[in-house]
Design a protein around this motif. Structure first.
Motif, short mmCIF file in Angstrom:
data_model
loop_
_atom_site.label_atom_id
_atom_site.label_comp_id
_atom_site.label_asym_id
_atom_site.label_seq_id
_atom_site.Cartn_x
_atom_site.Cartn_y
_atom_site.Cartn_z
N ASP A 3 9.18 -1.70 -2.21
CA ASP A 3 9.53 -0.34 -2.56
C ASP A 3 9.88 -0.31 -4.04
O ASP A 3 10.62 -1.16 -4.54
CB ASP A 3 10.74 0.14 -1.74
CG ASP A 3 10.40 0.28 -0.26
OD1 ASP A 3 9.29 0.78 0.04
OD2 ASP A 3 11.23 -0.08 0.58
N ASP A 150 17.75 7.14 0.25
CA ASP A 150 17.67 5.99 1.14
C ASP A 150 17.58 6.43 2.59
O ASP A 150 16.76 5.90 3.35
CB ASP A 150 18.91 5.11 0.93
CG ASP A 150 18.88 3.86 1.78
OD1 ASP A 150 18.28 2.87 1.34
OD2 ASP A 150 19.44 3.88 2.90
N ILE A 154 13.94 5.22 2.37
CA ILE A 154 13.99 3.76 2.23
C ILE A 154 14.48 3.08 3.49
O ILE A 154 13.98 2.01 3.88
CB ILE A 154 14.89 3.36 1.04
CG1 ILE A 154 14.45 4.10 -0.24
CG2 ILE A 154 14.85 1.85 0.83
CD1 ILE A 154 13.06 3.77 -0.70
N THR A 157 11.85 1.79 8.58
CA THR A 157 11.05 0.55 8.56
C THR A 157 9.61 0.77 9.00
O THR A 157 8.73 -0.01 8.63
CB THR A 157 11.70 -0.51 9.46
OG1 THR A 157 11.86 0.02 10.78
CG2 THR A 157 13.06 -0.92 8.92
N PRO A 161 5.00 1.43 2.03
CA PRO A 161 5.94 1.23 0.93
C PRO A 161 6.13 2.52 0.15
O PRO A 161 5.25 3.38 0.11
CB PRO A 161 5.28 0.15 0.07
CG PRO A 161 3.83 0.18 0.44
CD PRO A 161 3.78 0.61 1.88
N ARG A 234 21.10 -2.85 0.07
CA ARG A 234 19.73 -3.20 0.45
C ARG A 234 19.37 -4.60 -0.05
O ARG A 234 18.30 -4.84 -0.60
CB ARG A 234 18.75 -2.15 -0.11
CG ARG A 234 18.89 -0.79 0.55
CD ARG A 234 18.37 -0.83 1.97
NE ARG A 234 18.69 0.38 2.71
CZ ARG A 234 19.41 0.41 3.83
NH1 ARG A 234 19.92 -0.72 4.33
NH2 ARG A 234 19.65 1.55 4.46
N ASP A 236 18.58 -7.07 1.61
CA ASP A 236 17.50 -7.69 2.37
C ASP A 236 16.14 -7.08 2.10
O ASP A 236 15.15 -7.49 2.70
CB ASP A 236 17.81 -7.57 3.87
CG ASP A 236 17.93 -6.11 4.32
OD1 ASP A 236 18.25 -5.26 3.46
OD2 ASP A 236 17.71 -5.83 5.51
N ARG A 237 16.07 -6.10 1.23
CA ARG A 237 14.81 -5.38 0.99
C ARG A 237 14.10 -5.91 -0.25
O ARG A 237 14.71 -6.34 -1.22
CB ARG A 237 15.07 -3.89 0.84
CG ARG A 237 15.61 -3.21 2.09
CD ARG A 237 14.61 -3.30 3.25
NE ARG A 237 15.12 -2.66 4.45
CZ ARG A 237 14.96 -1.37 4.73
NH1 ARG A 237 14.29 -0.59 3.91
NH2 ARG A 237 15.46 -0.87 5.85
N ASP A 238 12.77 -5.82 -0.20
CA ASP A 238 11.93 -6.17 -1.34
C ASP A 238 11.85 -4.94 -2.24
O ASP A 238 11.11 -4.00 -1.96
CB ASP A 238 10.54 -6.57 -0.84
CG ASP A 238 9.65 -7.10 -1.94
OD1 ASP A 238 10.09 -7.16 -3.11
OD2 ASP A 238 8.49 -7.46 -1.64
N LEU A 239 12.64 -4.94 -3.31
CA LEU A 239 12.74 -3.78 -4.20
C LEU A 239 12.30 -4.16 -5.61
O LEU A 239 12.54 -5.26 -6.08
CB LEU A 239 14.17 -3.25 -4.27
CG LEU A 239 14.82 -2.70 -3.00
CD1 LEU A 239 16.26 -2.32 -3.29
CD2 LEU A 239 14.05 -1.49 -2.49
#
Length: 325
Positions: A3, A150, A154, A157, A161, A234, A236-239
């Motif tokens: 994201d 968010d 965001i 799930t 993306p 966040r 744990d998120r791919d940001l």
């Protein structure tokens, strides 16, 4: 798959790094933000660019970066936004399968011109639906806007993306009262986001129009806390977060003869993105590298290149520019 959040921080200029009083007042929250970045397994690279505006008219900076065109006047801004065929950073992400959204806390009227950018969804004041205590000109706070973005996009799930564009407003002049930072992000979305003592303390700080520098420092400190808190929320998120100033604060903070330069930071755990940005003049850490690496519009191909396979975006951008000339 990441994201991508493009956050324009209102009135965030290099004065925040150059003025000794501000360097002193911002040092603690800067160190905390750097710790938040490290603690969540991310890194940050930073640079300096020259904005297309100074002290106001933030939208000129927004359109310059998103379109790759230097826009310095209201007339050119209006003319360019009538060109619905023009490519933008938003459309580029959309073509790659991203859901593209804008969270616009200051947007109170219908914005038909916004179709120029190519967002799938634009959230204005009405859609964001803030019900907490009022702050500044627009009532909303930056932490609420980010928390609501968010919640709407965001946190889900089962989705593509997201590419999200968000201009902040809590550091808009006169910079006070700065909202309290709320560690409980879920509470931010309620009608009672703050304890009364924290609210009373914030409201008890009227602007000193003869010296707005302390208020400016409080507003930027608040921005640091919000961003650091979100990184931890966040973790744990791919940001990929691009944080950039729209313009320097007005001369009553920046001083006479100040440059039009603003910092840009990119925060992510993606090594390829970081390496690509380093190749374009970004340096490790939060301190923005000097001198400027580009104008605001010139930053666009550098970002596209770093976000793409090596060299592909630069070639695409050059071809698009040649086609439109």
């Amino acid at each position: 798959g990441a994201d991508v959040l493009l956050i324009f921080l209102e009135a965030y200029g290099v004065v925040a790094w150059d003025k000794p009083e501000l360097v002193r007042e911002l040092s603690a929250t800067r160190a905390a933000l750097a710790d938040d970045i490290r603690h969540t397994g991310r890194q940050v690279v930073s640079a300096t660019v020259e904005s297309t505006t100074f002290g106001g008219e933030s939208w000129l900076a927004h359109i310059s970066l998103l379109s790759g065109t230097p826009v310095r006047t209201a007339d050119l801004n209006a003319r360019l936004m009538r060109d619905r065929q023009r490519d933008t950073l938003v459309k580029a992400f959309g073509r790659r399968g991203f859901r593209t959204v804008a969270a616009m806390p200051g947007l109170q009227l219908n914005w038909s011109e916004g179709a120029f950018y190519g967002f799938h969804q634009i959230y204005g004041t009405k859609e964001l639906d803030y019900k907490g205590p009022p702050f500044s000109w627009w009532d909303l706070t930056d932490q609420f806007t980010l928390a609501r973005l968010d919640q709407l996009e965001i946190a889900r799930t089962d989705r593509a993306p997201v590419f999200a564009f968000m201009p902040t407003i809590s550091s808009h002049a006169p910079f006070t009262p700065a909202p309290p930072y709320q560690a409980d992000w879920a509470r931010v979305l309620t009608t009672d986001p703050y304890d009364q003592a924290a609210l009373d303390d914030a409201y008890a700080r009227p602007p000193d129009w003869t010296n707005l520098t302390p208020s400016y420092a409080e507003a930027i400190n608040y921005a640091h806390r919000v961003l650091g808190g979100y990184l931890r929320l966040r973790a744990d998120r791919d940001l990929v977060i691009v944080l950039i100033g729209d313009h320097q604060p007005a001369a009553f903070v920046s001083g006479e003869g100040a440059p039009w330069d603003v910092p840009v930071h990119v925060i992510t755990a993606r090594r390829a993105v970081l390496d690509g940005l380093r190749a374009h003049g970004f340096h490790d850490g939060l301190t923005p590298a000097r001198p400027v690496i580009a104008t605001m519009d010139g930053l666009l191909p550098k970002l596209l290149d770093a976000f793409s396979e090596p060299g592909r975006a630069a070639r695409h951008q050059a071809g698009a520019v040649n086609d439109q000339q």
